[in-house]
Design a protein around this motif. Structure first.
Motif, PDB file in Angstrom:
ATOM      1  N   HIS A 110       0.849  -1.190   0.000  1.00 39.70           N
ATOM      2  CA  HIS A 110       0.000   0.000   0.000  1.00 39.70           C
ATOM      3  C   HIS A 110       0.885   1.240   0.000  1.00 39.70           C
ATOM      4  O   HIS A 110       2.048   1.200   0.408  1.00 39.70           O
ATOM      5  CB  HIS A 110      -0.920   0.013   1.221  1.00 39.70           C
ATOM      6  N   GLU A 111       0.282   2.339  -0.433  1.00 44.44           N
ATOM      7  CA  GLU A 111       0.995   3.614  -0.421  1.00 44.44           C
ATOM      8  C   GLU A 111       0.238   4.584   0.477  1.00 44.44           C
ATOM      9  O   GLU A 111      -0.991   4.643   0.458  1.00 44.44           O
ATOM     10  CB  GLU A 111       1.098   4.193  -1.830  1.00 44.44           C
ATOM     11  N   SER A 112       1.004   5.368   1.232  1.00 42.49           N
ATOM     12  CA  SER A 112       0.430   6.433   2.064  1.00 42.49           C
ATOM     13  C   SER A 112       0.649   7.767   1.382  1.00 42.49           C
ATOM     14  O   SER A 112       1.764   8.090   0.945  1.00 42.49           O
ATOM     15  CB  SER A 112       1.082   6.442   3.452  1.00 42.49           C
ATOM     16  N   LEU A 113      -0.437   8.534   1.287  1.00 38.46           N
ATOM     17  CA  LEU A 113      -0.386   9.863   0.658  1.00 38.46           C
ATOM     18  C   LEU A 113      -0.754  10.964   1.647  1.00 38.46           C
ATOM     19  O   LEU A 113      -1.174  12.060   1.249  1.00 38.46           O
ATOM     20  CB  LEU A 113      -1.347   9.895  -0.536  1.00 38.46           C
ATOM     21  N   GLY A 114      -0.569  10.680   2.933  1.00 39.36           N
ATOM     22  CA  GLY A 114      -0.926  11.682   3.950  1.00 39.36           C
ATOM     23  C   GLY A 114      -0.136  12.959   3.828  1.00 39.36           C
ATOM     24  O   GLY A 114      -0.620  14.037   4.187  1.00 39.36           O
ATOM     25  N   TYR A 115       1.087  12.897   3.320  1.00 38.90           N
ATOM     26  CA  TYR A 115       1.907  14.104   3.174  1.00 38.90           C
ATOM     27  C   TYR A 115       1.358  15.021   2.094  1.00 38.90           C
ATOM     28  O   TYR A 115       1.813  16.160   1.953  1.00 38.90           O
ATOM     29  CB  TYR A 115       3.354  13.719   2.874  1.00 38.90           C
ATOM     30  N   ARG A 116       0.371  14.509   1.284  1.00 39.88           N
ATOM     31  CA  ARG A 116      -0.242  15.326   0.235  1.00 39.88           C
ATOM     32  C   ARG A 116      -1.698  15.660   0.568  1.00 39.88           C
ATOM     33  O   ARG A 116      -2.513  15.855  -0.327  1.00 39.88           O
ATOM     34  CB  ARG A 116      -0.176  14.564  -1.087  1.00 39.88           C
ATOM     35  N   ALA A 117      -2.022  15.703   1.856  1.00 38.82           N
ATOM     36  CA  ALA A 117      -3.413  15.925   2.274  1.00 38.82           C
ATOM     37  C   ALA A 117      -3.954  17.251   1.766  1.00 38.82           C
ATOM     38  O   ALA A 117      -5.165  17.392   1.534  1.00 38.82           O
ATOM     39  CB  ALA A 117      -3.502  15.867   3.807  1.00 38.82           C
TER      40      ALA A 117
ATOM     41  N   ARG B 129      -7.512  19.244  -5.037  1.00 44.37           N
ATOM     42  CA  ARG B 129      -6.838  19.732  -6.239  1.00 44.37           C
ATOM     43  C   ARG B 129      -6.442  18.565  -7.159  1.00 44.37           C
ATOM     44  O   ARG B 129      -5.418  18.601  -7.803  1.00 44.37           O
ATOM     45  CB  ARG B 129      -5.606  20.545  -5.863  1.00 44.37           C
ATOM     46  N   GLY B 130      -7.273  17.534  -7.159  1.00 40.51           N
ATOM     47  CA  GLY B 130      -7.069  16.426  -8.073  1.00 40.51           C
ATOM     48  C   GLY B 130      -6.706  15.124  -7.418  1.00 40.51           C
ATOM     49  O   GLY B 130      -6.884  14.036  -8.006  1.00 40.51           O
ATOM     50  N   LEU B 131      -6.200  15.158  -6.193  1.00 40.17           N
ATOM     51  CA  LEU B 131      -5.777  13.929  -5.535  1.00 40.17           C
ATOM     52  C   LEU B 131      -6.975  13.030  -5.258  1.00 40.17           C
ATOM     53  O   LEU B 131      -6.902  11.801  -5.479  1.00 40.17           O
ATOM     54  CB  LEU B 131      -5.032  14.252  -4.229  1.00 40.17           C
ATOM     55  N   GLY B 132      -8.070  13.609  -4.786  1.00 42.50           N
ATOM     56  CA  GLY B 132      -9.255  12.806  -4.485  1.00 42.50           C
ATOM     57  C   GLY B 132      -9.793  12.117  -5.733  1.00 42.50           C
ATOM     58  O   GLY B 132     -10.122  10.921  -5.724  1.00 42.50           O
TER      59      GLY B 132
ATOM     60  N   LEU C 226      -7.550   9.232  -6.897  1.00 44.28           N
ATOM     61  CA  LEU C 226      -7.682   8.010  -6.107  1.00 44.28           C
ATOM     62  C   LEU C 226      -8.922   7.224  -6.525  1.00 44.28           C
ATOM     63  O   LEU C 226      -8.899   5.975  -6.575  1.00 44.28           O
ATOM     64  CB  LEU C 226      -7.726   8.353  -4.618  1.00 44.28           C
ATOM     65  N   GLU C 227      -9.996   7.915  -6.874  1.00 43.70           N
ATOM     66  CA  GLU C 227     -11.210   7.224  -7.308  1.00 43.70           C
ATOM     67  C   GLU C 227     -10.965   6.472  -8.622  1.00 43.70           C
ATOM     68  O   GLU C 227     -11.312   5.287  -8.772  1.00 43.70           O
ATOM     69  CB  GLU C 227     -12.344   8.227  -7.468  1.00 43.70           C
ATOM     70  N   HIS C 228     -10.395   7.159  -9.605  1.00 44.72           N
ATOM     71  CA  HIS C 228     -10.122   6.520 -10.900  1.00 44.72           C
ATOM     72  C   HIS C 228      -9.070   5.435 -10.756  1.00 44.72           C
ATOM     73  O   HIS C 228      -9.133   4.403 -11.457  1.00 44.72           O
ATOM     74  CB  HIS C 228      -9.686   7.576 -11.909  1.00 44.72           C
ATOM     75  N   TYR C 229      -8.096   5.652  -9.864  1.00 48.60           N
ATOM     76  CA  TYR C 229      -7.058   4.649  -9.646  1.00 48.60           C
ATOM     77  C   TYR C 229      -7.682   3.358  -9.109  1.00 48.60           C
ATOM     78  O   TYR C 229      -7.335   2.246  -9.546  1.00 48.60           O
ATOM     79  CB  TYR C 229      -6.002   5.181  -8.686  1.00 48.60           C
ATOM     80  N   ALA C 230      -8.634   3.495  -8.166  1.00 44.80           N
ATOM     81  CA  ALA C 230      -9.288   2.313  -7.599  1.00 44.80           C
ATOM     82  C   ALA C 230     -10.076   1.560  -8.673  1.00 44.80           C
ATOM     83  O   ALA C 230     -10.075   0.316  -8.726  1.00 44.80           O
ATOM     84  CB  ALA C 230     -10.192   2.728  -6.446  1.00 44.80           C
ATOM     85  N   GLU C 231     -10.719   2.314  -9.591  1.00 43.81           N
ATOM     86  CA  GLU C 231     -11.467   1.672 -10.681  1.00 43.81           C
ATOM     87  C   GLU C 231     -10.495   0.911 -11.606  1.00 43.81           C
ATOM     88  O   GLU C 231     -10.761  -0.209 -12.039  1.00 43.81           O
ATOM     89  CB  GLU C 231     -12.229   2.728 -11.472  1.00 43.81           C
ATOM     90  N   GLY C 232      -9.372   1.562 -11.896  1.00 44.39           N
ATOM     91  CA  GLY C 232      -8.401   0.935 -12.778  1.00 44.39           C
ATOM     92  C   GLY C 232      -7.809  -0.326 -12.172  1.00 44.39           C
ATOM     93  O   GLY C 232      -7.608  -1.342 -12.862  1.00 44.39           O
ATOM     94  N   LEU C 233      -7.522  -0.285 -10.818  1.00 42.18           N
ATOM     95  CA  LEU C 233      -6.926  -1.457 -10.158  1.00 42.18           C
ATOM     96  C   LEU C 233      -7.911  -2.625 -10.152  1.00 42.18           C
ATOM     97  O   LEU C 233      -7.504  -3.789 -10.355  1.00 42.18           O
ATOM     98  CB  LEU C 233      -6.509  -1.093  -8.736  1.00 42.18           C
TER      99      LEU C 233
ATOM    100  N   THR D   2      -7.248   8.251 -16.968  1.00 42.35           N
ATOM    101  CA  THR D   2      -8.075   9.312 -16.343  1.00 42.35           C
ATOM    102  C   THR D   2      -7.463   9.750 -15.024  1.00 42.35           C
ATOM    103  O   THR D   2      -7.472  10.953 -14.660  1.00 42.35           O
ATOM    104  CB  THR D   2      -9.519   8.804 -16.116  1.00 42.35           C
ATOM    105  N   ALA D   3      -6.931   8.812 -14.248  1.00 41.77           N
ATOM    106  CA  ALA D   3      -6.271   9.151 -12.980  1.00 41.77           C
ATOM    107  C   ALA D   3      -5.070  10.054 -13.234  1.00 41.77           C
ATOM    108  O   ALA D   3      -4.829  11.019 -12.503  1.00 41.77           O
ATOM    109  CB  ALA D   3      -5.847   7.877 -12.260  1.00 41.77           C
ATOM    110  N   LEU D   4      -4.291   9.723 -14.324  1.00 41.20           N
ATOM    111  CA  LEU D   4      -3.137  10.570 -14.638  1.00 41.20           C
ATOM    112  C   LEU D   4      -3.553  11.963 -15.076  1.00 41.20           C
ATOM    113  O   LEU D   4      -2.856  12.957 -14.834  1.00 41.20           O
ATOM    114  CB  LEU D   4      -2.321   9.910 -15.745  1.00 41.20           C
ATOM    115  N   LYS D   5      -4.715  12.019 -15.754  1.00 45.73           N
ATOM    116  CA  LYS D   5      -5.202  13.334 -16.145  1.00 45.73           C
ATOM    117  C   LYS D   5      -5.572  14.164 -14.924  1.00 45.73           C
ATOM    118  O   LYS D   5      -5.359  15.385 -14.888  1.00 45.73           O
ATOM    119  CB  LYS D   5      -6.419  13.147 -17.061  1.00 45.73           C
ATOM    120  N   ALA D   6      -6.168  13.500 -13.903  1.00 44.88           N
ATOM    121  CA  ALA D   6      -6.529  14.228 -12.668  1.00 44.88           C
ATOM    122  C   ALA D   6      -5.284  14.624 -11.879  1.00 44.88           C
ATOM    123  O   ALA D   6      -5.243  15.682 -11.248  1.00 44.88           O
ATOM    124  CB  ALA D   6      -7.445  13.357 -11.796  1.00 44.88           C
TER     125      ALA D   6
END
Length: 897
Positions: free
Chosen positions: A816-823, A828-831, A834-841, A858-862
């Protein structure tokens, strides 16, 4: 009764030395003037002087006055000298010696007598002699024609009339004038020393009355009788008759009889009056001496007259009765003062109070602050029983609440009185006297209740005063008993503290002798109980001599002294590491009464701290010190391991050189280690530019995994701030990757006998290291294992990356990856990423490569530049060209570390 007026006006200021002297001189001259007026008046009526003779007599008077003034003024100055010496010193603002003051007081008290003696035995005779010299001289020089009988009568008038008048006038005038001065001198001197009291001249009342009888009645009467005889004979002679003795005998007998009877009556009256006064005064003096000896029971003055002495006797007897009551109260108070046990004290007070006021019963109620009740203790056989009632109930409660004493003559008419108690006990309460008891601060601490006056229907105002006075003594006894209980409690409490504390505590008196030493002190010093009473210089010698020196410095400077990590050598020669505090002991008035040593044995803690302080936070180190050194031995434990590594370190080091590389690492490690310690981690080791940290060692906690993830995110936040500084200084930024895994490892001191290191070993350590390196493949910053994810209490901003099989391991691990440092980038696109990334996975795991590719794009575009999304786009395109086997399990094998 005749009201006695004060001798000196109230508030009259004492005169100065000069003013008093001139006042005495004016009193003397006033006496002289009174004597001259009396003499001239008698001369006018009886001397038969012609006008020319009067003129000559008046002219010669100044000569006589001048002569006796010289002698009198000389003696007045001589007699006044000791008083003048003392007063002049006081007027100047200095205090004379006790000898000077004592002589002045004695002379001031004797001065009226000296004035009386001077006038009676010097002034009067001298005036008579001068008259007998000056008047014949007037006949000789001025042909005054004074007859011998005129000269003799004039001289006798001065001696028997003028001189006593002058003596009495000056005696009382001087007595009155000296009162303020005597008071002033006595205040400075105090009691007159015994050796000076012998110099006081005591003039008894009998002597004063005899003087008045003789000089005011007898001598003038004799002079009057002689002058009558002379005048009668002279009348006969002027008429040409020469009376014979037989003719004059009846007159002689009559005049002699009248004179003798009057003189005898005057003398007898004076003697009887003096005897009566002396007898009354003697009885008073005898009783006063018995009072002085303390024999109050024998003092008894019966009133046997109706004069002033009757009032004096009655007042004296009242005073003696008050002294008897005071003596009784003091005796009772002294008897009670020795009792410090509260239940026995209450019983004795109740018994004593009833006897003191001649009452049938007495009850002492003491206030209990904790329960807001009044309680009393009484003996019931071998048991001590207790009575309790609310502090505002009944008469006792009312008195306690109001703080005002109550004297109730008819209790049954008082609604506050509980009649049921009398009905139950058969006791009839006829009268009650209830007095509140106050402590020294004015707070109410109890109530004294007295029942039924034995010899009267009710208690009197005098009983109220006696109980009020005795209640003050009761308050002192109660306070002493409570203070004793408090002191005893505090003594036991302090002894318990000294016995229970692990620190060594030694106290010293003002002479630096040991007063107390607890068990920890004796154990630390390997000393016996004989340590008590030993001087500090003997208890601390040799290598411990510095302790005695610090005690002396503490006592001298009255300041605390602290020694950290010092050495103490016990009597067995064993050395211990201690933290020492030497402090002065002060009482309630801030007066130094000794000193105190507190020694903390840090021998074992020092070893542990020296090992752990390098790689753990203070809080974790403190926990380890409390748990003991055994926690450092090897044991199996679940730990979260964090690895971090600087990307491209070799290139950076080659570019900036060795010196700058060390500077960079020191700056970087300082920031990162602070973050580890902040999140309750410990620093395991530095591996070149890499950091290995542990969470859950040596003590496991419920949030170890969360702390490890939070540390990794915070390290990236701090790194960002550090890079901004480096860029501002023209230096290249630093990039790092972090790997975290959680699992069972062996933790403890591992190494050789000469060199040990606190660390962990196990698969989780290797996995964390591999995950740190895997960040390069996935383009991520923080990767952690599924084992860490399972232990997270609140997994926020995390995403599943992959199922991987690291090098050297056969089983796959979820990553797993932690992205807390980018809260701050969620909106600004992170949320959305993550949604598109979950769909892709999900599509990737279902081998739907086209859908997965589209979701990752789509995740990369966000969120452009997202490493894992870019990596999966490449994988999807590769699998579309060359699909995996149908039984593909989704695991990706890493071929590098």
């Amino acid at each position: 009764m005749t009201e006695m007026q004060p001798i000196a006006p109230i508030g009259e200021a004492p005169p100065s030395a000069r003013a008093l002297f001139w006042r005495l001189m004016w009193l003397y001259q006033g006496g002289c003037a009174a004597a001259i007026v009396i003499t001239m008046s008698l001369g006018l009526f009886g001397l038969e002087l012609a006008l020319r003779q009067w003129i000559i007599l008046i002219g010669l008077t100044p000569i006589v006055v001048a002569v006796y003034n010289l002698s009198d003024c000389y003696l007045i100055v001589r007699h006044y000298r000791p008083i003048d010496k003392a007063l002049r010193a006081l007027d100047a603002g200095t205090v004379p010696s006790q000898e000077v003051l004592a002589e002045a007081v004695v002379r001031a008290l004797n001065l009226p007598f000296y004035s009386f003696m001077r006038v009676t035995f010097l002034h009067g005779p001298l005036v008579g002699v001068m008259v007998c010299i000056v008047l014949p001289a007037g006949n000789y020089f001025f042909d005054a024609g004074m007859a011998p009988w005129q000269i003799i009568v004039f001289a006798a008038t001065c001696l028997f009339f003028a001189s006593p008048t002058h003596a009495i006038f000056e005696y009382f005038g001087v007595s009155r004038a000296l009162v303020p001065t005597i008071i002033r001198l006595s205040k400075e001197l105090g009691p007159l020393p015994a050796e000076y009291q012998q110099g006081l001249v005591a003039i008894r009342l009998k002597s004063k009355l005899l003087y008045l009888t003789i000089f005011v009645a007898a001598l003038p009467l004799i002079f009057f009788a002689a002058s009558i005889v002379f005048k009668v004979q002279r009348m006969f002679l002027l008429q040409g008759i020469d009376p014979t003795a037989s003719m004059m005998m009846p007159l002689y007998i009559w005049i002699t009889g009248v004179v003798l009877v009057c003189m005898l009556g005057s003398v007898l009256m004076a003697l009887l009056t003096a005897h009566e006064v002396s007898r009354s005064a003697s009885q008073l003096i005898d009783n006063m001496r018995m009072v002085e000896r303390g024999d109050l029971e024998q003092v008894k003055l019966e009133v046997i007259s109706t004069d002033e002495y009757a009032d004096i006797y009655r007042g004296f007897q009242l005073m003696v009765e008050a002294l008897r009551e005071e003596q009784l109260i003091l005796e009772v108070s002294n008897d009670l003062a020795g009792e410090l046990k509260l239940e026995l004290l209450i019983a004795r007070i109740m018994r004593t109070t009833a006897d003191l006021l001649n009452a049938e019963r007495s009850t002492l109620f003491v206030y209990d602050r904790k329960t807001d009740e009044l309680f009393s203790l009484f003996a019931d056989g071998d048991m001590v029983r207790e009575i309790r009632l609310p502090s505002n109930r009944g008469i006792a409660g009312a008195v306690f609440t109001s703080g005002i004493a109550e004297n109730i003559a008819d209790p049954y008419a008082d609604p506050r009185f509980n009649q049921e108690v009398d009905k139950a006990t058969g006791f009839v309460t006829r009268s009650i006297l209830c007095q509140p008891i106050f402590d020294k601060s004015g707070a109410r601490i109890g109530v004294t209740q007295i029942l039924n006056k034995r010899d009267a229907a009710a208690f009197t105002a005098k009983d109220e005063a006696r109980l009020r006075a005795f209640s003050a003594q009761i308050a002192v006894c109660l306070e002493n008993a409570r203070l004793f209980d408090d002191v005893l409690y505090m003594k036991n409490y302090n002894e318990s503290i000294l016995k229970s504390t692990s620190n060594a505590v030694i106290t010293f008196d003002e002479e630096h002798r040991i007063v107390t030493a607890n068990e920890a002190a004796r154990k630390l010093m390997n000393a016996s109980d004989a340590l008590i009473g030993t001087p500090a210089n003997d208890a601390f010698t040799g290598r411990n001599g510095w302790i005695a020196e610090r005690l002396e410095r503490t006592d001298r400077d009255r300041e605390a002294y602290i020694a950290v990590d010092a050495e103490l050598v016990g009597q067995d020669g064993a050395a211990s590491s201690i933290n020492l505090t030497a402090a002065p002991l002060v009482d309630a008035n801030d007066a130094v009464i000794g000193s105190m040593l507190v020694m903390e044995d840090i021998t074992s803690e020092k070893r542990v701290r020296s090992t752990m302080a390098r790689y753990m936070s203070k809080e974790v180190a403190d926990q380890l010190l409390e748990a003991g050194e055994d926690q450092l031995t090897g044991k199996a434990q679940t730990v979260s391991i964090l690895f971090s590594d600087v990307r491209g370190f070799t290139t950076i080091a080659e570019k900036i050189g060795a010196r700058e590389t060390v500077t960079m690492l020191n700056s970087y490690f300082t920031e990162m280690v602070d973050v580890i310690f902040e999140h309750k981690g410990i620093l395991d080791k530095y591996i070149g530019d890499a950091i290995m940290a542990l969470f859950g060692a040596p003590f496991a906690g419920p949030n170890d995994a969360d702390n490890a993830i939070a540390t990794a995110n915070q390290m990236l936040v701090e790194l960002k701030a550090l890079n901004l500084k480096r860029v501002e200084m023209g230096e290249a930024p630093i990039d790092i990757g972090l790997g975290i895994s959680t699992g069972d490892v062996i933790v403890g001191n591992i190494g050789s006998i000469k060199r040990m290191e606190y660390t962990v070993i196990g698969d989780s350590v290797n996995l964390a290291s591999r995950l740190e390196g895997a960040n390069k493949a996935y383009g991520s910053k923080i990767l952690f294992s599924e084992f860490t994810h399972a232990r997270l209490a609140d997994p926020k901003l995390v995403r599943e990356i992959d199922l991987i099989r690291v090098k050297g391991k056969d089983f796959p691990v979820g990553v797993h990856e932690s992205l807390g440092y980018r809260a701050d980038e969620v909106d600004r696109g992170l949320g959305a990423m993550l949604e598109h990334y979950a769909e892709g996975l999900a599509a990737y795991r279902a081998m739907q490569w086209a859908d997965a590719e589209q979701a990752f794009l789509t995740a990369l575009k966000a969120m452009p530049g997202d490493g894992p999304s870019a990596m999966y786009v490449e994988r999807c395109r590769a699998f579309m060209k060359t699909p995996p086997a149908p039984d593909w399990d989704g695991v990706w094998t890493l071929t590098s570390k």
